[in-house]
Design a protein around this motif. Structure first.
Motif, PDB file in Angstrom:
ATOM      1  N   UNK A 152       0.582  -1.114  -0.067  1.00 28.91           N
ATOM      2  CA  UNK A 152       0.161   0.090  -0.201  1.00 28.91           C
ATOM      3  C   UNK A 152       0.873   1.207   0.016  1.00 28.91           C
ATOM      4  N   UNK A 153       1.873   1.321  -1.045  1.00 21.50           N
ATOM      5  CA  UNK A 153       2.471   2.541  -1.038  1.00 21.50           C
ATOM      6  C   UNK A 153       1.772   3.735  -1.303  1.00 21.50           C
ATOM      7  N   UNK A 154       1.028   3.643  -2.382  1.00 22.49           N
ATOM      8  CA  UNK A 154       0.280   4.745  -2.855  1.00 22.49           C
ATOM      9  C   UNK A 154      -0.829   5.283  -1.788  1.00 22.49           C
ATOM     10  N   UNK A 155      -1.168   4.535  -0.700  1.00 21.41           N
ATOM     11  CA  UNK A 155      -2.164   4.818   0.268  1.00 21.41           C
ATOM     12  C   UNK A 155      -1.168   5.522   1.358  1.00 21.41           C
ATOM     13  N   UNK A 156       0.146   5.162   1.542  1.00 28.56           N
ATOM     14  CA  UNK A 156       0.958   5.677   2.619  1.00 28.56           C
ATOM     15  C   UNK A 156       1.193   7.081   1.895  1.00 28.56           C
ATOM     16  N   UNK A 157       1.526   7.070   0.834  1.00 29.52           N
ATOM     17  CA  UNK A 157       1.970   8.451   0.106  1.00 29.52           C
ATOM     18  C   UNK A 157       0.557   9.355   0.200  1.00 29.52           C
ATOM     19  N   UNK A 158      -0.463   9.105   0.119  1.00 24.75           N
ATOM     20  CA  UNK A 158      -1.596   9.935   0.174  1.00 24.75           C
ATOM     21  C   UNK A 158      -1.915  10.415   1.498  1.00 24.75           C
ATOM     22  N   UNK A 159      -1.628   9.466   2.173  1.00 28.65           N
ATOM     23  CA  UNK A 159      -1.792   9.741   3.862  1.00 28.65           C
ATOM     24  C   UNK A 159      -0.905  11.041   4.456  1.00 28.65           C
ATOM     25  N   UNK A 160       0.349  10.851   3.561  1.00 28.74           N
ATOM     26  CA  UNK A 160       1.323  11.726   4.142  1.00 28.74           C
ATOM     27  C   UNK A 160       1.006  12.971   3.659  1.00 28.74           C
ATOM     28  N   UNK A 161       0.463  13.046   2.012  1.00 25.33           N
ATOM     29  CA  UNK A 161      -0.043  14.433   1.800  1.00 25.33           C
ATOM     30  C   UNK A 161      -1.256  15.003   2.278  1.00 25.33           C
ATOM     31  N   UNK A 162      -2.070  13.933   2.948  1.00 27.65           N
ATOM     32  CA  UNK A 162      -3.091  14.705   3.503  1.00 27.65           C
ATOM     33  C   UNK A 162      -2.720  15.406   4.875  1.00 27.65           C
ATOM     34  N   UNK A 163      -1.845  14.808   5.708  1.00 29.09           N
ATOM     35  CA  UNK A 163      -1.520  15.177   6.990  1.00 29.09           C
ATOM     36  C   UNK A 163      -0.218  15.954   7.326  1.00 29.09           C
ATOM     37  N   UNK A 164       0.600  15.989   6.150  1.00 22.25           N
ATOM     38  CA  UNK A 164       2.013  16.546   6.324  1.00 22.25           C
ATOM     39  C   UNK A 164       1.767  18.115   6.655  1.00 22.25           C
ATOM     40  N   UNK A 165       2.718  18.685   7.414  1.00 21.95           N
ATOM     41  CA  UNK A 165       2.681  19.872   7.743  1.00 21.95           C
ATOM     42  C   UNK A 165       3.364  20.877   6.512  1.00 21.95           C
ATOM     43  N   UNK A 166       2.838  21.219   5.252  1.00 20.16           N
ATOM     44  CA  UNK A 166       3.151  21.561   4.217  1.00 20.16           C
ATOM     45  C   UNK A 166       2.256  22.746   3.583  1.00 20.16           C
ATOM     46  N   UNK A 167       2.748  23.583   3.042  1.00 20.71           N
ATOM     47  CA  UNK A 167       1.821  24.754   2.548  1.00 20.71           C
ATOM     48  C   UNK A 167       0.967  24.160   1.131  1.00 20.71           C
TER      49      UNK A 167
END
Length: 439
Positions: A152-167
Motif C-alpha cells: 500500500x505505498x500509494x495509500x501511504x503517500x496519500x496519507x502523508x499528503x493529507x496530514x503533512x505540515x506543508x503549504x
C-alpha cells in the motif's frame, strides 16, 4: 519563427530523427501532420543529426511531415491558479477546467544554488508514528519509499499528503493505473486538502515519453513556490516507472545499455531530480518523498541501488508496515530532541532495542528453543508495539505517540529493565504505574 524542416529521416517508436542546424538540446519542436500538430522535444544532437521524442506518439506521422522548432525548452504554467488542478504528462489540464493563464517557466533546469541552502532543521509532522517517532521527516529531505508491487505505498503517500505540515502538496504520478489516479483524487478531495494540491499525472495508457516530464514539471513548479516562501512537499510515484521509460527511450535511440538494460546515466538522471530538494535561506523549501518499487524485492536492482546513493535514507514498506530496521532517516538527528520532546531520542532507541530483542525471542520459538519468562515479556511487548505503533492505521501526533511508548513500556517492564535515564522515568513514566510499584 524558426526554420521549418521538411523531411524526417527516420521514425522508430516515439523517436524521430532528422537533419537540422542551430538546434539546442531540450528544445521543443512541433511536428505538423495533415490535420494535426504534435509536440516533441530534442533529446540528442549529433552535428546536424537531431533526435526528437514525440510526446503524443508517432502514430499518424510520416517522413514527409514538417517539423518546426520553437526555440525554447519544455515549459509549464506556474501560478496560484494551479492549486487544486490536475494535469497530464504534457502539462495539459485533464480535470475539465480551463487552461491556466499565468507565466510559463522552463522545466529540467539545474538544482538550487548551494550557497543559498541552509542546514535542514525543521521537522515535517505526518502523524504516522513510524515516521514521526522513529524516522522523522525533515524539511528539504529527499527520501524514497522502497517497496514491491502490491504493497500500500500509494495509500501511504496519500496519507502523508493529507496530514503533512506543508503549504503545498505536488503529486507526480508516473505510469499510474486509472484506479490509483482516482484514489489519489478522491482521497485529497474527501480530506479537504485538494485546494492546496497540484497533480501531474501520467497514466499507464499514456505515451511513455510523457512519463519523463512529470517529475521535471512537478519540481519546476515546486521550486518557484519555494522561492516565494512556501513549504512544498513533492510526492512522486513510481520512480521505477520513470527509470523504465528512460530505458525504453535509450533502447529506441540504440544507446549502449548498462546494468540490466538501463542507460549508463541512470544515476545522473535520478540525482538531477532528487537534488531539487532544498531548504532556501529566507524563503521556503522543497521536501521530496518518492516511491521506488523493487522488482522481485531486490534492493540491488539498478533503480533502488542508485537511489540509495543519492537520498538521505529510505522507508522500507513491507507486509503493509514500515519496517523499523530497514528504514532510516539520516537527518532525523537534526530535529530529534531539538524541536521535539527531550525524551524522544531515548524512548526511540529503547523501543527499537526491545523490539529487536522480541524478534530474537520469536526466532527462538521458530527454532524450537524453550523460551524464558523474559522472552514471554518481550513477545507480549512486541505484539503491542506492532498493534499500537507500527500499524499504518494508527494516527497520532508525536507527543501522543511518545506518551503511548511510555504506556507500552510501563505495561510490560519495570523502569530498571528499560535502561532509561532516571530523570526521564521520573518525569514521563505513567503515574498510575509509579503508584502501583510504590505500593
Amino acid at each position: 519563427m524558426r526554420s521549418i524542416i521538411t523531411k524526417i529521416k527516420e521514425i522508430t517508436g516515439n523517436i524521430a530523427t532528422l537533419e537540422a542546424s542551430g538546434v539546442g538540446l531540450g528544445e521543443l519542436a512541433v511536428v505538423q501532420s495533415p490535420g494535426q500538430s504534435t509536440l516533441g522535444q530534442v533529446i540528442r544532437v549529433n552535428q546536424e543529426n537531431v533526435t526528437i521524442q514525440v510526446f503524443g506518439g508517432t502514430k499518424g506521422i510520416s517522413t514527409s511531415d514538417q517539423v518546426r522548432f520553437l526555440g525554447h525548452p519544455m515549459q509549464v504554467k506556474y501560478g496560484p491558479s494551479l492549486m487544486g488542478r490536475i494535469f497530464n504528462g504534457s502539462g495539459v489540464p485533464i480535470d475539465g477546467g480551463p487552461e491556466p493563464v499565468e507565466e510559463e517557466i522552463a522545466i529540467g533546469g539545474p538544482s538550487f544554488n548551494p550557497a543559498n541552502r541552509i542546514i535542514p532543521q525543521q521537522m515535517i509532522r505526518t502523524n504516522i508514528p513510524m515516521i514521526d517517532l522513529f524516522n522523522s521527516l525533515v524539511v528539504s529531505q529527499k527520501l524514497p519509499i522502497f517497496s514491491i508491487p502490491g504493497e500500500p505505498y500509494n495509500q501511504l503517500l496519500a496519507r502523508v499528503g493529507m496530514q503533512a505540515e506543508a503549504d503545498i502538496i505536488i503529486l507526480g504520478g508516473m505510469g499510474l493505473k486509472f484506479d490509483d489516479f482516482t484514489f489519489f483524487k478522491r482521497t485529497f478531495e474527501e480530506s479537504g486538502v485538494m485546494n492546496r494540491v497540484i497533480m501531474f499525472i501520467h497514466q499507464a495508457s499514456d505515451p511513455v515519453v510523457e512519463c519523463l516530464l512529470v517529475p521535471d514539471m512537478a519540481l519546476a513548479v515546486a521550486e518557484r513556490f519555494a522561492e516565494a516562501g512556501q513549504r512544498v512537499l513533492v510526492l512522486l510515484t513510481d520512480m521505477t516507472n520513470f527509470a523504465d521509460s528512460l530505458k525504453e527511450i535509450s533502447i529506441s535511440m540504440e544507446q549502449i545499455p548498462s546494468n540490466r538494460g538501463y542507460p549508463g546515466d541512470l544515476y545522473s538522471q535520478l540525482a538531477s531530480r532528487y537534488e531539487k530538494a532544498v531548504d532556501i535561506e529566507g524563503a521556503g523549501g522543497i521536501t521530496l518523498l518518492a516511491v521506488t518499487t523493487m522488482p522481485g524485492d531486490d534492493v540491488t536492482h539498478p533503480v533502488p541501488d542508485n537511489t540509495g546513493y543519492i537520498t538521505e535514507g529510505q522507508f522500507y514498506l513491507r507486509h503493509g508496515v514500515i519496517d523499523p530496521f530497514g528504514s532510516l532517516s539520516r537527518l532525523k538527528q537534526n530535529v530529534v530532541g531539538k524541536v521535539t520532546r527531550k525524551d524522544h531520542n531515548d524512548i526511540m532507541n529503547t523501543m527499537i532495542r526491545l523490539y529487536s530483542d522480541c524478534r530474537e525471542s520469536r526466532n527462538k520459538i521458530a527454532m524450537g528453543f524453550k523460551v524464558s519468562k523474559w522472552d514471554e515479556t518481550l513477545l507480549a511487548y512486541g505484539k503491542d508495539f506492532e498493534t499500537e505503533l507500527m500499524d499504518l492505521n494508527v494516527n497520532l501526533p508525536i507527543e501522543q505517540a511518545l506518551d503511548r511508548c511510555w504506556t507500552i513500556l510501563a505495561r510490560h517492564f519495570d523502569p530498571v529493565q528499560t535502561g532509561l535515564k532516571q530523570e526521564l522515568v521520573d518525569q514521563f513514566w505513567p503515574k498510575e504505574n509509579k503508584e502501583a510499584q510504590a505500593a
